[in-house]
Scaffold this active site. Structure first.
Site, mmCIF file in Angstrom:
data_model
loop_
_atom_site.group_PDB
_atom_site.id
_atom_site.type_symbol
_atom_site.label_atom_id
_atom_site.label_comp_id
_atom_site.label_asym_id
_atom_site.label_seq_id
_atom_site.Cartn_x
_atom_site.Cartn_y
_atom_site.Cartn_z
ATOM 1 N N GLU A 62 6.990 3.071 3.335
ATOM 2 C CA GLU A 62 6.179 3.216 2.127
ATOM 3 C C GLU A 62 5.370 4.510 2.205
ATOM 4 O O GLU A 62 4.255 4.526 2.763
ATOM 5 C CB GLU A 62 5.228 2.025 1.951
ATOM 6 C CG GLU A 62 5.935 0.719 1.650
ATOM 7 C CD GLU A 62 4.976 -0.402 1.280
ATOM 8 O OE1 GLU A 62 5.466 -1.479 0.876
ATOM 9 O OE2 GLU A 62 3.742 -0.210 1.384
ATOM 10 N N VAL A 111 6.686 -6.831 -0.320
ATOM 11 C CA VAL A 111 5.382 -7.394 -0.692
ATOM 12 C C VAL A 111 4.992 -8.389 0.397
ATOM 13 O O VAL A 111 5.679 -9.393 0.578
ATOM 14 C CB VAL A 111 5.439 -8.091 -2.063
ATOM 15 C CG1 VAL A 111 4.062 -8.652 -2.414
ATOM 16 C CG2 VAL A 111 5.928 -7.134 -3.141
#
Length: 281
Positions: free
Chosen positions: A253, A190
């Site tokens: 990701e 994050v």
């Protein structure tokens, strides 16, 4: 007085009258000529020359709007349209001032004062409205293939990013990480608030409706298979590809797509590089 004397005086008066008339004619002629010369001189001094701003007979006058100085327009976002200087741009070289190529990563924060005009999506998500048409086209074409893509994350405010980061950090603290370790580890998954592409409004997380887990299992879904092969055609890139974490600062990701424009996306895809490598070219 004799008749001869009167005749001589009459002839004398006539001569004097003729002389006066001739002198008057000469005087009037001189005035007319002088006036004409003066008018010509004044007219010459007022005649328009090159760049005078007045139209000249037989020449077409060009104002600013006709020589490339038309007022700059605005894109539909309300942001000033970018000014392109073809004389200084080098073919094939990424233009780092392009809004589509703003680099945001752990080492490059969002530019100070950056703002974004958002286009709201039906599911409550939002993106920079400048990339919305290409995003919509990509999603429509993906669905036309019988697939079910779902945008699960898009634009985030500073407050939203802070909340997500703190949740991740607290989770790691609960697992026994130290404060420093938790912060560093959290930043790999994050982005630290102020360094997230989601805050640009140019990034979207897209998952397969049949698998909404944000993990590496996404790469095996039909949606990701299609996006990884075709997203560049619409100006999007897989932002955090496998094997590039040392450069991007973010883990692999296979769901995070970033809008960079069609030209840049094609080159990035064909070269197999990440955004950092492309901008360093």
């Amino acid at each position: 007085m004799s008749g001869h004397g009167r005749a001589r005086r009459g002839r004398a008066r006539k001569r004097r009258g003729n002389i006066r008339q001739a002198g008057l004619k000469i005087f009037l002629t001189a005035i007319i000529v002088a006036g004409g010369l003066l008018a010509g001189a004044i007219g010459a001094s007022r005649a328009p020359g090159p760049g005078s701003g007045e139209a000249q007979p037989g020449k077409s006058f060009q104002g600013e709007a006709d020589v490339g100085q038309a007022p700059l327009g605005e894109e539909k976002t309300g942001e000033p349209a970018a000014v392109k200087d073809s004389s200084s741009a080098q073919a094939g070289q990424p233009q780092k001032e392009d809004w589509r190529l703003i680099l945001v990563n752990p080492w490059n924060a969002i530019p100070e004062g950056y703002g974004v005009d958002l286009a709201q999506l039906k599911n409550g998500q939002a993106v920079d409205e400048r990339c919305y048409p290409d995003l919509q086209e990509m999603m429509d074409d993906c669905r036309d293939q019988g697939l079910s893509p779902l945008i699960c994350s898009s634009y985030r405010s500073q407050q939203k990013q802070e909340a997500l980061f703190e949740n991740r950090r607290n989770s790691l603290l609960a697992q026994g990480y130290s404060q420093e370790e938790a912060r560093a580890e959290a930043g790999k998954a994050v982005a630290l608030p102020g360094t997230s592409e989601h805050q640009l409004g140019l990034a979207v997380d897209i998952v397969d409706l049949s698998n909404q887990n944000l993990d590496e299992s996404q790469e095996d879904t039909a949606v990701q298979g299609w996006l990884m092969e075709n997203s560049w055609k619409y100006g999007f890139i897989l932002r955090y590809p496998n094997g590039k974490s040392a450069l991007t600062g973010i883990i692999y990701e296979p769901w995070h797509y970033r809008y960079v424009g069609r030209e840049a996306a094609q080159e990035i895809y064909e070269r197999g590089v990440c955004l950092e490598e492309y901008l360093q070219a």
